[in-house]
Motif scaffolding. Structure first.
Motif, PDB file in Angstrom:
ATOM      1  N   ARG A  25       0.872  -1.088  -0.030  1.00 53.04           N
ATOM      2  CA  ARG A  25      -0.112   0.051  -0.095  1.00 53.04           C
ATOM      3  C   ARG A  25       1.026   1.299   0.074  1.00 53.04           C
ATOM      4  O   ARG A  25       0.437   2.432  -0.653  1.00 53.04           O
ATOM      5  CB  ARG A  25      -1.043   0.067   1.074  1.00 53.04           C
ATOM      6  CG  ARG A  25      -1.985  -1.011   1.125  1.00 53.04           C
ATOM      7  CD  ARG A  25      -2.733  -1.296   2.406  1.00 53.04           C
ATOM      8  NE  ARG A  25      -3.327   0.053   3.110  1.00 53.04           N
ATOM      9  CZ  ARG A  25      -3.178  -0.131   4.259  1.00 53.04           C
ATOM     10  NH1 ARG A  25      -2.513  -0.856   5.332  1.00 53.04           N
ATOM     11  NH2 ARG A  25      -3.740   1.233   4.815  1.00 53.04           N
ATOM     12  N   LEU A  26       1.914   1.217   0.754  1.00 55.51           N
ATOM     13  CA  LEU A  26       2.952   2.381   0.734  1.00 55.51           C
ATOM     14  C   LEU A  26       3.489   2.631  -0.584  1.00 55.51           C
ATOM     15  O   LEU A  26       3.629   3.722  -0.920  1.00 55.51           O
ATOM     16  CB  LEU A  26       4.000   2.171   1.820  1.00 55.51           C
ATOM     17  CG  LEU A  26       5.096   3.149   1.828  1.00 55.51           C
ATOM     18  CD1 LEU A  26       4.490   4.518   2.152  1.00 55.51           C
ATOM     19  CD2 LEU A  26       6.295   2.749   2.695  1.00 55.51           C
ATOM     20  N   GLY A  27       3.757   1.325  -1.231  1.00 53.54           N
ATOM     21  CA  GLY A  27       4.461   1.499  -2.606  1.00 53.54           C
ATOM     22  C   GLY A  27       3.354   2.271  -3.410  1.00 53.54           C
ATOM     23  O   GLY A  27       3.776   3.178  -4.602  1.00 53.54           O
ATOM     24  N   ALA A  28       2.118   1.911  -3.443  1.00 54.18           N
ATOM     25  CA  ALA A  28       1.096   2.598  -4.266  1.00 54.18           C
ATOM     26  C   ALA A  28       0.915   4.228  -4.068  1.00 54.18           C
ATOM     27  O   ALA A  28       0.652   5.151  -4.939  1.00 54.18           O
ATOM     28  CB  ALA A  28      -0.018   1.967  -3.965  1.00 54.18           C
ATOM     29  N   TYR A  29       1.216   4.577  -2.783  1.00 49.95           N
ATOM     30  CA  TYR A  29       0.892   5.924  -2.376  1.00 49.95           C
ATOM     31  C   TYR A  29       2.075   6.510  -2.931  1.00 49.95           C
ATOM     32  O   TYR A  29       2.240   7.818  -3.381  1.00 49.95           O
ATOM     33  CB  TYR A  29       0.804   6.145  -0.869  1.00 49.95           C
ATOM     34  CG  TYR A  29      -0.518   5.840  -0.372  1.00 49.95           C
ATOM     35  CD1 TYR A  29      -1.538   6.414  -0.910  1.00 49.95           C
ATOM     36  CD2 TYR A  29      -0.798   4.925   0.599  1.00 49.95           C
ATOM     37  CE1 TYR A  29      -2.882   5.955  -0.591  1.00 49.95           C
ATOM     38  CE2 TYR A  29      -2.056   4.442   1.192  1.00 49.95           C
ATOM     39  CZ  TYR A  29      -2.868   5.125   0.360  1.00 49.95           C
ATOM     40  OH  TYR A  29      -4.159   4.617   1.127  1.00 49.95           O
ATOM     41  N   GLU A  30       3.418   6.120  -2.788  1.00 47.70           N
ATOM     42  CA  GLU A  30       4.598   6.657  -3.547  1.00 47.70           C
ATOM     43  C   GLU A  30       4.637   6.828  -4.724  1.00 47.70           C
ATOM     44  O   GLU A  30       4.959   7.973  -5.433  1.00 47.70           O
ATOM     45  CB  GLU A  30       5.774   5.875  -2.765  1.00 47.70           C
ATOM     46  CG  GLU A  30       6.270   5.788  -1.355  1.00 47.70           C
ATOM     47  CD  GLU A  30       7.420   5.008  -1.107  1.00 47.70           C
ATOM     48  OE1 GLU A  30       7.496   4.125  -1.730  1.00 47.70           O
ATOM     49  OE2 GLU A  30       7.657   5.319   0.016  1.00 47.70           O
ATOM     50  N   SER A  31       4.116   5.755  -5.492  1.00 48.13           N
ATOM     51  CA  SER A  31       3.865   6.011  -7.048  1.00 48.13           C
ATOM     52  C   SER A  31       2.931   7.328  -7.341  1.00 48.13           C
ATOM     53  O   SER A  31       3.341   7.714  -8.401  1.00 48.13           O
ATOM     54  CB  SER A  31       3.447   4.744  -7.602  1.00 48.13           C
ATOM     55  OG  SER A  31       4.274   3.636  -7.385  1.00 48.13           O
ATOM     56  N   LEU A  32       1.999   7.155  -6.637  1.00 48.07           N
ATOM     57  CA  LEU A  32       0.830   8.196  -6.790  1.00 48.07           C
ATOM     58  C   LEU A  32       1.745   9.558  -6.641  1.00 48.07           C
ATOM     59  O   LEU A  32       1.322  10.696  -7.478  1.00 48.07           O
ATOM     60  CB  LEU A  32      -0.354   8.254  -5.987  1.00 48.07           C
ATOM     61  CG  LEU A  32      -1.367   9.189  -5.790  1.00 48.07           C
ATOM     62  CD1 LEU A  32      -1.826   9.339  -7.232  1.00 48.07           C
ATOM     63  CD2 LEU A  32      -2.525   8.815  -4.846  1.00 48.07           C
ATOM     64  N   GLY A  33       2.273   9.870  -5.387  1.00 43.53           N
ATOM     65  CA  GLY A  33       3.130  10.979  -5.304  1.00 43.53           C
ATOM     66  C   GLY A  33       4.150  11.431  -6.329  1.00 43.53           C
ATOM     67  O   GLY A  33       4.290  12.382  -6.780  1.00 43.53           O
ATOM     68  N   GLY A  34       4.761  10.518  -6.972  1.00 46.38           N
ATOM     69  CA  GLY A  34       5.673  10.514  -8.263  1.00 46.38           C
ATOM     70  C   GLY A  34       5.029  11.222  -9.298  1.00 46.38           C
ATOM     71  O   GLY A  34       5.510  12.109  -9.953  1.00 46.38           O
ATOM     72  N   ALA A  35       3.749  10.383  -9.413  1.00 45.05           N
ATOM     73  CA  ALA A  35       2.834  10.845 -10.743  1.00 45.05           C
ATOM     74  C   ALA A  35       2.516  12.511 -10.484  1.00 45.05           C
ATOM     75  O   ALA A  35       2.525  13.385 -11.481  1.00 45.05           O
ATOM     76  CB  ALA A  35       1.664  10.104 -10.860  1.00 45.05           C
TER      77      ALA A  35
END
Length: 217
Positions: free
Chosen positions: A44-54
């Motif tokens: 789940r953290l990885g998904a939020y970090e990807s979203l932040g990068g986008a």
């Protein structure tokens, strides 16, 4: 260190705040340690970090000085050499994020007795919140208390039970001002936890209240 039977996880709010770098250091340590143990929260953290990068990719750019790149490269060239040494594999009780704060594993923890067999070790973090390791002997209880803020309690070894549920290795309890409880370590093994608080606890008993300023709880 990965657990497959963790039942109590981090909230989305905590994971998003951690991803954004908005948590106090003590809370960030608790989140990082839990994430190192929990496949679900790590994903789940990885998904939020990807979203932040986008989001960053779509953000407006800011003009920089013409010589910014040259100055950055000069600082890199003049800095200390980087030595890439593989980190040794750890097989102790403490996950890697905690080992860095302790400087080793459980044998390196500087415990301090706080009564009734319970011990603590306060970890060096910024002053906006406090992180501590807690050692609770099997069958022993932490004094009855409430909270003036938020407390994150992550089980590293053993288990404890309180008014809400049972918490085993990898489980994290998120307590707020609405929770008043008396955690009791399971009979089977001594319980070791990482606890992070952003405000003093609210003890009912007179003796814990008198000792509180000295123990920094």
């Amino acid at each position: 260190m990965t657990m497959h039977d963790i039942n109590h996880h981090l909230t989305d709010k905590l994971l998003m705040a951690y991803s954004a770098g908005a948590l106090p250091e003590a809370f960030s340590l608790a989140v990082a340690t839990h994430v190192s143990m929990c496949d679900d929260c790590r994903a789940r953290l990885g998904a939020y970090e990807s979203l932040g990068g986008a989001v960053l990719e779509r953000a407006d750019t800011v003009a920089m000085a013409p010589d910014s790149l040259d100055e950055t490269m000069a600082r890199i060239r003049n800095g200390a050499p980087v030595v890439n040494t593989p980190a040794p594999r750890r097989r102790g009780v403490l996950p890697a994020p905690l080992c860095d704060y302790v400087g080793g594993d459980l044998d390196d923890v500087r415990w301090r007795s706080i009564g009734m067999g319970v011990k603590q070790a306060i970890l060096p973090t910024s002053r906006d919140a406090t992180a501590r390791l807690l050692f609770i002997p099997a069958g022993a209880a932490v004094p009855d208390h409430g909270h003036r803020g938020t407390e994150l309690t992550l089980v590293l070894q053993g288990a404890f039970v309180d008014e809400t549920d049972r918490y085993g290795p990898g489980d994290i309890e998120i307590a707020d001002e609405d929770l008043h409880h008396m955690p009791v370590a399971d009979i089977g093994a001594d319980c070791i936890c990482l606890a992070a608080t952003d405000a003093p606890l609210r003890f009912r008993g007179v003796i814990p209240r008198l000792a509180q300023p000295f123990l920094r709880i």
